[in-house]
Design an enzyme around this catalytic site. Structure first.
Site, PDB file in Angstrom:
ATOM      1  N   CYS A 217      32.404  28.717  45.048  1.00  0.00           N
ATOM      2  CA  CYS A 217      32.691  29.896  44.242  1.00  0.00           C
ATOM      3  C   CYS A 217      31.378  30.343  43.617  1.00  0.00           C
ATOM      4  O   CYS A 217      30.592  29.503  43.162  1.00  0.00           O
ATOM      5  CB  CYS A 217      33.690  29.537  43.153  1.00  0.00           C
ATOM      6  SG  CYS A 217      34.085  30.907  42.061  1.00  0.00           S
TER       7      CYS A 217
ATOM      8  N   HIS B  69      41.948  32.048  47.156  1.00  0.00           N
ATOM      9  CA  HIS B  69      40.923  31.741  46.151  1.00  0.00           C
ATOM     10  C   HIS B  69      40.739  32.944  45.206  1.00  0.00           C
ATOM     11  O   HIS B  69      40.724  32.797  43.984  1.00  0.00           O
ATOM     12  CB  HIS B  69      39.613  31.397  46.882  1.00  0.00           C
ATOM     13  CG  HIS B  69      38.443  31.125  45.986  1.00  0.00           C
ATOM     14  ND1 HIS B  69      37.813  29.910  45.950  1.00  0.00           N
ATOM     15  CD2 HIS B  69      37.784  31.917  45.102  1.00  0.00           C
ATOM     16  CE1 HIS B  69      36.832  29.970  45.065  1.00  0.00           C
ATOM     17  NE2 HIS B  69      36.777  31.175  44.550  1.00  0.00           N
ATOM     18  N   GLU B  70      40.648  34.136  45.779  1.00  0.00           N
ATOM     19  CA  GLU B  70      40.432  35.341  44.952  1.00  0.00           C
ATOM     20  C   GLU B  70      41.691  35.703  44.157  1.00  0.00           C
ATOM     21  O   GLU B  70      41.587  36.130  43.005  1.00  0.00           O
ATOM     22  CB  GLU B  70      39.973  36.518  45.809  1.00  0.00           C
ATOM     23  CG  GLU B  70      38.658  36.313  46.558  1.00  0.00           C
ATOM     24  CD  GLU B  70      37.526  35.774  45.702  1.00  0.00           C
ATOM     25  OE1 GLU B  70      37.450  36.132  44.512  1.00  0.00           O
ATOM     26  OE2 GLU B  70      36.721  34.971  46.211  1.00  0.00           O
TER      27      GLU B  70
ATOM     28  N   HIS C  29      41.704  33.809  41.017  1.00  0.00           N
ATOM     29  CA  HIS C  29      40.803  34.352  39.981  1.00  0.00           C
ATOM     30  C   HIS C  29      41.528  35.373  39.095  1.00  0.00           C
ATOM     31  O   HIS C  29      41.271  35.464  37.897  1.00  0.00           O
ATOM     32  CB  HIS C  29      39.593  35.043  40.617  1.00  0.00           C
ATOM     33  CG  HIS C  29      38.446  34.129  40.927  1.00  0.00           C
ATOM     34  ND1 HIS C  29      37.830  33.366  39.975  1.00  0.00           N
ATOM     35  CD2 HIS C  29      37.780  33.878  42.092  1.00  0.00           C
ATOM     36  CE1 HIS C  29      36.843  32.675  40.531  1.00  0.00           C
ATOM     37  NE2 HIS C  29      36.792  32.966  41.819  1.00  0.00           N
TER      38      HIS C  29
HETATM   39 NI    NI Z   1      35.489  32.190  43.267  1.00  0.00          NI
END
Ligand code: NI
Length: 182
Positions: free
Chosen positions: A115, A158-159, A162
């Protein structure tokens, strides 16, 4: 032009915020941020430019990583094939994304995840769905549906995390039974 230091570090509490739904039309600031994100992610994956601009390689970035508490992210996925002369990328920009469905099958990146906000080595795997279908909006506010699999599916998950204040480091595990590594 975005610099590596413009990206929030994991210690920054803003990365833990739940981002807000975007109301269209996008502001000029958001449009500029998206352009900057695309440029950064692309340049960071081209070795010569990455070196010159001192960029850490990354394929995805969420708005909150720039301190913008809004639900959108950009993924620049390298799709270069062996006989290509130049590197090729597919770019995904998605606003207000929602997961419509996902596979039963789970995967994990063999080399672990990375990341742009986590500037250290990490140990362990992150379990992700092998395939997901995501709906959302493009920058004009048109509805879009994206199907992602394998590495791209990992990047999307993953995004998406966030946007809810979750970092991959929260999900690190050594237990990858019933998980296919890729
Ligand atoms: Ni990330």
């Amino acid at each position: 032009m975005l610099k590596t230091k413009d990206i929030l570090d994991e210690k920054d509490k803003r990365l833990r915020l739940i981002s807000d739904e975007v109301v269209f039309p996008l502001s000029d600031k958001d449009k500029k941020a998206i352009d900057d994100m695309i440029e950064y992610l692309r340049d960071s994956q081209i070795e010569s430019i990455a070196e010159e601009r001192n960029l850490r390689p990354g394929m995805g970035m969420a708005a909150i990583q720039l301190g913008i508490k809004k639900r959108y992210f950009v993924i620049v996925h390298e799709v270069t094939e062996e006989d290509d002369i130049e590197q090729k990328f597919d770019t995904y920009i998605i606003v207000n994304p929602k997961v419509l469905s996902h596979s039963e099958e789970m995967i994990a990146a063999e080399v672990g995840e990375g990341c742009l906000s986590v500037n250290r080595e990490t140990e362990g795997y992150v379990k992700r769905y092998a395939r997901i279908k995501v709906s959302g909006y493009d920058i004009e506010g048109n509805k879009i549906v994206i199907r992602a699999r394998e590495e791209l599916a990992i990047a999307f998950q993953h995004e998406l995390d966030h946007l809810d204040g979750i970092l991959f480091t929260d999900k690190l595990t050594d237990d990858i039974s019933n998980v296919r590594t890729i």
